[in-house]
Design a protein around this motif. Structure first.
Motif, PDB file in Angstrom:
ATOM      1  N   GLU A 159      40.734  21.332  43.392  1.00 36.15           N
ATOM      2  CA  GLU A 159      39.335  21.307  42.954  1.00 36.15           C
ATOM      3  C   GLU A 159      38.902  22.653  42.373  1.00 36.15           C
ATOM      4  O   GLU A 159      37.873  22.742  41.713  1.00 36.15           O
ATOM      5  CB  GLU A 159      38.417  20.958  44.130  1.00 36.15           C
ATOM      6  N   LYS A 209      38.109  23.262  38.552  1.00 31.89           N
ATOM      7  CA  LYS A 209      36.926  22.507  38.126  1.00 31.89           C
ATOM      8  C   LYS A 209      35.647  23.212  38.604  1.00 31.89           C
ATOM      9  O   LYS A 209      34.713  23.434  37.835  1.00 31.89           O
ATOM     10  CB  LYS A 209      36.997  21.088  38.712  1.00 31.89           C
ATOM     11  N   GLU A 210      35.664  23.552  39.880  1.00 32.14           N
ATOM     12  CA  GLU A 210      34.508  24.191  40.489  1.00 32.14           C
ATOM     13  C   GLU A 210      34.225  25.545  39.820  1.00 32.14           C
ATOM     14  O   GLU A 210      33.076  25.879  39.527  1.00 32.14           O
ATOM     15  CB  GLU A 210      34.865  24.452  41.962  1.00 32.14           C
ATOM     16  N   ALA A 246      30.894  26.550  37.698  1.00 32.75           N
ATOM     17  CA  ALA A 246      30.061  27.675  38.123  1.00 32.75           C
ATOM     18  C   ALA A 246      29.904  28.697  36.992  1.00 32.75           C
ATOM     19  O   ALA A 246      28.824  29.259  36.801  1.00 32.75           O
ATOM     20  CB  ALA A 246      30.659  28.339  39.364  1.00 32.75           C
ATOM     21  N   LEU A 256      30.289  30.531  44.419  1.00 32.99           N
ATOM     22  CA  LEU A 256      31.534  29.906  44.849  1.00 32.99           C
ATOM     23  C   LEU A 256      31.827  30.122  46.330  1.00 32.99           C
ATOM     24  O   LEU A 256      32.408  29.273  46.988  1.00 32.99           O
ATOM     25  CB  LEU A 256      32.699  30.442  44.008  1.00 32.99           C
ATOM     26  N   LYS A 269      29.640  30.460  48.708  1.00 37.37           N
ATOM     27  CA  LYS A 269      28.632  29.797  49.532  1.00 37.37           C
ATOM     28  C   LYS A 269      28.305  30.539  50.833  1.00 37.37           C
ATOM     29  O   LYS A 269      28.538  30.032  51.938  1.00 37.37           O
ATOM     30  CB  LYS A 269      29.100  28.368  49.865  1.00 37.37           C
TER      31      LYS A 269
END
Lengths: 252, 400
Positions: A119, A122-123, A127, A161, A163
């Motif tokens: 993932e 993509k992430e 972002a 990213l 978090k």
């Protein structure tokens, strides 16, 4: 009564024997945005570095509790994995290490088993797009030859990213033109929410018109000398720090 | 050194052998050997012979098209039989090296096997050529000899590895020489990847001659051996020649690297740019001595030399000695050295993102070397070479 996300109690800090922080007290709840304002040299950046555990500073008194946990014995990387994040005022260049490699390593460290390598791309791309960062950015070396604006976007990108649960933003608004400031502020606002506490360190009021704080603190000479609502920021904007300079009590 | 007396005479080059026996054993008082103890070269404990079977030379087969265009990649023994005129023209014709005298003489007396690579005039080899030399004998001295010729206007990349995949029983002394000829307007990217096992003590000489407008891009990568003492000489013989000289050394345990370089500008408007870097763990150490020499006639030349060392432990050590010998007055010449630990701010930045300290150090060291490797400007090589670095980085670390 709930435990505050961050609780700083009578914090004293020295660097090379010189006292910079002289008894800081501050409590920040989950979901809140606090602004910490003050003139240059008041100790704002020292506080942000101490929160992140920079080895250069010595805590000589008081304590910092994060989610009720004493940070004193925790190394920088452990703090980060526990959800603490610092957006640096002057991010360090790491030549030879690409942004994408760095961020993959950072996310792997932060999320451990939960990190999904498939993932990640993509992430990461999503972002970047949100912050208006070009894809070619990924292969550049971390902070190496970045413009002021690129550095700050890169910090906010990492914040998005990784978090964090507590983000300390150290002068993330400095050196930005109005467009870049807006992009960065939007980035911060997107992340704002009940799961995130933000300590916004700034010299000027202008970022605060985009990211509205719940609480404003004024810092002078290593101490928080006044706290209040967002109107305090406007007051500072109008009058500057001068009134505080004169009010300041003489040294004991 | 009793064993030397027992040598069979026929394959030995007598003049070189005489030179070898006449030269005294290096002394710690010689400037060249002040930082590397000559007693650590265990020549008395190994078998000395010119036996070509002590080495295995291998390479990836080249395409029929390249063979048809005249490209040759083979071993030296075969080349002597098949291409005697090329051997005659180039073997031991790169000039007398200025260092490691006794070991150069020994090499010259006993070498018989190694790599031979020839790219004829005007031929461009697109894909990297790959070759390797392996040690096939225990308790022996081995004498790899590389001979690489790139014809006028030709272009190639060669990745040349030193290794012993099955392991060896030591001690081993590798006394190697590589000769490289770049004809006018040619271009060679040469990666020398030294991954000898820890039983090996290495003496390494590289002689490179560049003609007009030739471009040599060299990466010497030292990962293996217990001791490596090298002398890398690059001679810019004609106008417009350019050499980019890169070195990368990664020491662990008690590894010792001692590198001497010569950037020898003998013609006008020649350029050399050297960057040697080492990262040193545990009790490893590195010595770098580099000379830039610009001859009187080499006006308008441009020479640069940088040596950077990253000390990753208290026990690691690096010495850096840059030297200039400039006889021309209209030149540009700069050099710089740095020795120090991992930058605290870089480590702090990475750790502030959750990266554990050991991993942060790995990233920083990787980046330190990446900056060297990326100068090869060949993506497909870079990843493989970085993997070699990572491999060493991970292997050497104690379990967490």
């Amino acid at each position: 009564m709930t435990t505050p996300l961050l609780e700083i109690k009578n914090l004293h800090v020295t660097i090379e024997g010189k006292e910079i922080l002289k008894g800081i007290n501050l409590a920040l709840e989950k979901g809140q945005v606090h602004a910490l304002m003050g003139p240059n040299g008041s100790g704002k950046s020292t506080l942000s570095n101490v929160l992140m555990g920079h080895p250069k500073y010595q805590v000589t008194g008081g304590e910092v509790l994060y989610q009720g946990r004493d940070l004193a014995s925790l190394k920088t990387d452990v703090r980060a994995r526990a959800g603490l994040f610092l957006a640096f005022q002057y991010p360090t260049a790491i030549p030879g290490v690409s942004v994408v490699n760095f961020l993959r390593t950072a996310m792997k460290s932060r999320f451990g088993e939960a990190f999904q390598p498939k993932e990640f791309r993509k992430e990461f791309k999503a972002a970047m797009a949100q912050l208006g960062i070009e894809e070619s950015f990924a292969t550049r070396y971390v902070n190496d030859g970045f413009s002021g604006g690129e550095k700050k976007r890169h910090e906010v990108l990492q914040m998005a990213l990784l978090k964090p649960e507590l983000a300390v933003l150290d002068e993330t608004d400095s050196g930005l033109d109005i467009d870049a400031l807006r992009v960065v502020a939007e980035g911060i606002n997107r992340l704002r929410g009940p799961q995130l506490g933000i300590l916004l360190i700034t010299h000027y009021q202008r970022l605060l018109s985009y990211v509205e704080p719940d609480v404003v603190h004024v810092m002078m000479d290593g101490q928080i000398i006044q706290s209040g609502g967002k109107e305090l920021a406007h007051e500072l904007e109008a009058k500057g720090y001068a009134p505080y300079e004169t009010e300041k009590a003489p040294a004991p | 050194m009793d064993k030397i007396g027992a040598l069979k005479g026929e394959a030995i080059r007598p003049a070189a052998w005489e030179r070898f026996t006449a030269l005294p054993w290096p002394s710690k008082t010689d400037e060249e050997w002040r930082r590397t103890d000559p007693a650590k070269v265990p020549l008395g404990e190994v078998e000395l012979s010119p036996d070509p079977a002590s080495l295995r030379v291998g390479w990836e087969e080249i395409s029929p098209k390249l063979i048809a265009s005249g490209v040759i990649l083979t071993d030296l023994v075969s080349a002597k039989k098949q291409f005697p005129e090329l051997i005659q023209e180039y073997l031991m014709k790169s000039g007398a090296p200025e260092g490691l005298a006794k070991f150069v003489a020994l090499h010259e007396a006993l070498f018989s096997q190694g790599l031979f690579c020839y790219v004829p005039e005007g031929v461009s080899v697109e894909l990297p050529l790959r070759s390797w030399v392996e040690i096939a004998k225990d308790r022996a001295a081995v004498f790899p000899h590389g001979l690489i010729i790139v014809g006028e206007g030709a272009e190639a990349t060669l990745v040349d590895e030193r290794r012993a995949p099955g392991g060896v029983h030591g001690p081993i002394v590798s006394d190697e020489m590589v000769e490289i000829f770049l004809k006018a307007g040619s271009r060679l990217r040469y990666v020398h990847l030294q991954k000898w096992p820890p039983q090996v003590v290495e003496l390494f000489t590289q002689r490179v001659l560049l003609e007009k407008d030739a471009h040599f891009l060299n990466l010497t990568m030292g990962l293996g051996s217990t001791l490596s003492k090298a002398n890398v000489e690059t001679t810019l013989t004609q106008t417009g020649a350019r050499a980019d000289l890169l070195g990368l050394f990664f020491g662990s345990g008690r590894q010792h690297f001692d590198f001497q370089t010569l950037q020898d500008h003998r013609a006008q408007a020649t350029t050399s740019d050297l960057l040697y870097k080492s990262a040193l763990k545990d009790d490893s150490d590195a010595v770098y001595r580099g000379l830039i020499r610009i001859a009187r006639q080499a006006q308008k030349s441009d020479a640069y030399q940088a040596n950077r060392n990253l000390l990753l432990s208290q026990g690691a050590k690096a010495d850096s000695i840059p030297m200039l010998e400039i006889l021309a007055d209209d030149v540009r010449c700069t050099h710089g050295v740095a020795v120090g630990p991992v930058d605290e701010e870089q480590a702090f930045y990475l750790m502030s993102r959750g990266v554990p300290e050991a991993e942060a150090e790995r990233l920083i060291v990787g980046g330190f070397f990446e900056q060297v490797i990326q100068r090869l400007k060949l993506k497909e090589l870079e990843e493989g070479l970085m993997a070699q670095v990572s491999n060493k980085m991970n292997k050497g670390d104690p379990k967490e």
